[in-house]
Design an enzyme around this catalytic site. Structure first.
Site, mmCIF file in Angstrom:
data_model
loop_
_atom_site.group_PDB
_atom_site.id
_atom_site.type_symbol
_atom_site.label_atom_id
_atom_site.label_comp_id
_atom_site.label_asym_id
_atom_site.label_seq_id
_atom_site.Cartn_x
_atom_site.Cartn_y
_atom_site.Cartn_z
ATOM 1 N N TYR A 1 27.808 14.804 34.440
ATOM 2 C CA TYR A 1 28.155 13.458 34.872
ATOM 3 C C TYR A 1 28.797 13.524 36.262
ATOM 4 O O TYR A 1 28.906 14.571 36.873
ATOM 5 C CB TYR A 1 29.050 12.783 33.835
ATOM 6 C CG TYR A 1 28.287 12.274 32.620
ATOM 7 C CD1 TYR A 1 26.961 12.637 32.383
ATOM 8 C CD2 TYR A 1 28.883 11.437 31.692
ATOM 9 C CE1 TYR A 1 26.263 12.168 31.288
ATOM 10 C CE2 TYR A 1 28.190 10.966 30.581
ATOM 11 C CZ TYR A 1 26.884 11.332 30.388
ATOM 12 O OH TYR A 1 26.183 10.867 29.298
ATOM 13 N N CYS B 1 22.013 12.725 15.164
ATOM 14 C CA CYS B 1 22.980 12.390 16.213
ATOM 15 C C CYS B 1 22.317 12.392 17.586
ATOM 16 O O CYS B 1 22.119 11.339 18.204
ATOM 17 C CB CYS B 1 24.163 13.340 16.163
ATOM 18 S SG CYS B 1 23.720 15.094 16.027
ATOM 19 N N CYS C 1 23.277 10.852 10.368
ATOM 20 C CA CYS C 1 23.444 12.286 10.108
ATOM 21 C C CYS C 1 22.675 12.663 8.853
ATOM 22 O O CYS C 1 22.781 11.977 7.828
ATOM 23 C CB CYS C 1 24.933 12.619 9.934
ATOM 24 S SG CYS C 1 25.259 14.361 9.552
ATOM 25 N N ALA D 1 14.819 14.481 -0.330
ATOM 26 C CA ALA D 1 14.816 13.054 -0.666
ATOM 27 C C ALA D 1 15.258 12.829 -2.109
ATOM 28 O O ALA D 1 16.041 11.920 -2.404
ATOM 29 C CB ALA D 1 13.427 12.464 -0.438
ATOM 30 N N GLN E 1 10.642 21.705 0.520
ATOM 31 C CA GLN E 1 10.344 22.110 1.891
ATOM 32 C C GLN E 1 11.602 22.366 2.705
ATOM 33 O O GLN E 1 11.575 23.123 3.678
ATOM 34 C CB GLN E 1 9.488 21.033 2.561
ATOM 35 C CG GLN E 1 8.099 20.903 1.959
ATOM 36 C CD GLN E 1 7.289 19.814 2.624
ATOM 37 O OE1 GLN E 1 7.320 19.653 3.830
ATOM 38 N NE2 GLN E 1 6.563 19.053 1.827
#
Length: 649
Positions: free
Chosen positions: A176, A355, A367, A397, A424
């Site tokens: 920055y 994020c 997250c 899931a 997975q």
């Protein structure tokens, strides 16, 4: 287990007493809108971390001048109309027992055209240079504009003090504006603000002096600095230490050490850790800075392991430990460590999926370990009528759905056809430096154990099995696709999952393997083989590889693949395989061959397994399809589907 009590000793930063040695890092959220006001989502988000026990919170970067807004959803402190929201934020954090500092920033040349307000046709920077990612040319700031920004920092600090912040932090790193003036790469000026190190330090020193004059000697001012720019020809570690010595002379109360810049994914993977980054990677900078200054030093960078955090402080390498993404994953980390409940910590895996990638896409952050992020004040509502719920499949899931359904009070059973849970996601933890991905599975299994939910493995679900349940979540994943050619039946050819699980023997070091498919699974399989000394070629039909990776993780992995000598061939397909020799066709080239292959790996995607869902629908059993069998292409989407279905059941 080590003694972590040193992390909970109070510390003085100027006139401010912080109750412990734990700091929340400044992280963008996109909870704001284009007006820069502090929104209620942000108040709830920061307050939740204060309730979790962190001693000092650094806000996300708050821009001090309209030319320095770094993203549309960023918070601002550039005008007095922001004070009402700021006061609501600081009051709430104080009520929760925390201290909070405003991070003051100007993004400089990284402000893209889609972000800049009217009247700022170009980004402002030390010199007129093209941004390496956006390709946009920055405007070289005039001396009048330099003074305008210096004054804007001073006025912003006054607002921070009026608004109830306990301190301010000056953002002097990550590429920055203040760091741009420090860097010989971006500062090509020939006036008093460029050239020599003394001149390049002038702008950050002038900004700091104006802030100190504005807030007075009794108000803490912290400087966040880069230990190094981590680019050839950029700001060096010696430059950083010289700046720190001068800043301490001005009266800075503490330093917060980070490093690198955030201009391209290759840059970002050095400043924002991925799973390929060592823990505590900025500690050496802090350790050196401790020898240069006498005020407290805060260090950041994969310090979520309580043992490591305590060790850094105990050995005098830093005075305070700063955590960012770890407090997104688990805002209660401080309180869990303080009370000896380390086994309950939900650990960040540095995947950057919810994020960093979501932020870059201009979405609000989330997250993969904590889908409650952004929903801090949404209560878990117990159900009036408890259902008997079956989860078919213990992948990510399914496990997330099971957690949410059980939290609401349903009776939940989980059945998994394989011998181990994880699906997975557990496969993703097998390649080199990916072991942390198993935490996604383990943290949810730990929660389910606490909730009394049984996870039964080796149990395939059928319509008959499901008939006794009120509701079924179908999370059956998918099967590996195979190319529709006869040569894939040859013994030399193996599915990627068999290689990752080591169900097929790997070639010996020095032998050659070909991986077909340049997505995440193919490249991670290539990484595993190359790490064992195998000579690996990857072919991909598309013009690029890395689909499925977060850009920062792909940049880090690509560097490792290059180091290991993996050769990647895009716009290429296999046309034949005979006697360990493949014939390849690359767009724009004559057909070519690879001979003496010991292994050919297929990594060409997943075919969703929809059979169980179809059978349940046909039988009239209430159900939902989640995860890979419903098209979820990554961990975040799998978690999101599981969470959203579970909280409304």
């Amino acid at each position: 287990m080590k003694d972590h009590s040193i992390l909970f000793n109070p510390i003085q930063i100027g006139t401010m007493t912080v109750k412990n040695r734990l700091v929340m890092a400044p992280m963008g959220t996109n909870f704001g809108k284009t007006d820069g006001l502090v929104r209620q989502e942000a108040v709830r988000y920061y307050t939740r971390r204060a309730k979790g026990g962190v001693g000092l919170i650094m806000t996300e970067a708050m821009y001090v001048h309209p030319s320095g807004a770094h993203r549309p959803g960023a918070m601002a402190i550039d005008s007095d109309d922001k004070l009402e929201g700021i006061r609501a934020l600081t009051y709430s954090v104080h009520e929760a027992g925390g201290k909070i500092a405003s991070q003051l920033t100007h993004a400089g040349r990284v402000v893209g055209g889609a972000i800049r307000p009217k009247g700022y046709e170009q980004s402002w920077g030390p010199s007129a240079l093209v941004h390496r990612k956006t390709g946009e040319l920055s405007h070289a700031m005039t001396l009048e504009e330099i003074q305008e920004v210096i004054e804007a920092f001073g006025q912003a600090a006054i607002r921070a003090k009026k608004g109830g912040f306990d301190a301010v932090e000056i953002h002097g790193t990550h590429g920055y504006l203040l760091m741009q003036f420090m860097s010989p790469l971006w500062n090509r000026r020939e006036d008093a603000y460029g050239g020599s190190l003394e001149n390049r330090m002038r702008f950050p020193l002038d900004v700091t002096k104006r802030i100190l004059d504005a807030v007075g000697p009794d108000y803490p001012v912290i400087y966040r600095m880069a230990g190094s720019e981590q680019l050839p020809g950029g700001m060096t570690e010696d430059d950083a230490m010289a700046l720190a010595r001068e800043l301490e002379k001005l009266g800075v109360s503490a330093f917060h050490v980070s490093g690198g810049i955030n201009e391209t994914p290759a840059d970002m993977c050095r400043s924002i850790a991925t799973n390929y980054t060592p823990e505590g990677y900025f500690v050496p900078y802090a350790e050196r800075l401790k020898r240069e200054v006498s005020v407290p030093v805060i260090v950041v960078g994969r310090l979520g392991d309580p043992d490591l955090a305590a060790e850094v402080v105990a050995q005098g390498k830093a005075d305070m430990i700063c955590m960012g993404r770890q407090l997104l994953a688990d805002p209660e980390w401080p309180e869990k460590v303080r009370t000896g409940r380390e086994e309950d910590i939900v650990r960040c895996i540095s995947c950057n999926r919810g994020c960093i990638e979501e932020l870059c896409l201009q979405h609000s952050i989330t997250c993969v370990q904590n889908p409650f992020l952004g929903h801090e004040c949404t209560p878990v509502v117990p159900v009036e009528r408890k259902k008997k719920v079956l989860v078919a499949g213990a992948g990510l899931a399914g496990l997330e759905f099971a957690v949410q359904a059980a939290l609401r009070g349903h009776h939940v059973d989980v059945m998994e056809k394989d011998a181990q849970p994880g699906g997975q996601c557990s496969l993703a933890a097998l390649p080199p430096q990916k072991g942390d991905f198993q935490r996604l599975v383990d943290s949810r299994l730990h929660k389910l154990e606490r909730l009394g939910v049984c996870v039964q493995c080796g149990a395939a679900v059928t319509a008959d099995t499901a008939a006794g349940y009120d509701f079924v979540a179908v999370c059956t994943g998918g099967e590996q696709r195979s190319l529709p050619f006869p040569w894939v039946q040859q013994p030399i050819v193996a599915p990627a999952y068999d290689i990752l699980r080591r169900e097929r023997s790997h070639p010996a070091p020095g032998q050659t393997a070909l991986v077909i498919g340049g997505g995440a699974v193919g490249l991670e399989t290539a990484h595993m083989l190359a790490d064992e000394g195998v000579q690996v070629h990857v072919v991909e039909l598309a013009g690029t590889v890395g689909n499925g990776f977060v850009p920062t993780a792909w940049a880090a992995m690509k560097a490792d693949l290059d180091r290991l000598g993996v050769q990647i061939h895009t716009s290429t397909q296999v046309t034949d395989l005979q006697d360990g020799k493949v014939i390849l066709s690359t767009v724009g080239q004559e057909p070519w061959a690879l001979a003496d292959l010991a292994l050919v790996v297929q990594a060409v995607g997943i075919a969703p397994d929809k059979d169980l869902y179809a059978s349940l629908v046909a039988a009239g059993i209430p159900c939902v399809s989640l995860g890979s069998c419903n098209g979820a292409g990554n961990t975040l989407e799998a978690v999101r589907q599981g969470y959203e279905a579970g909280v409304v059941l």
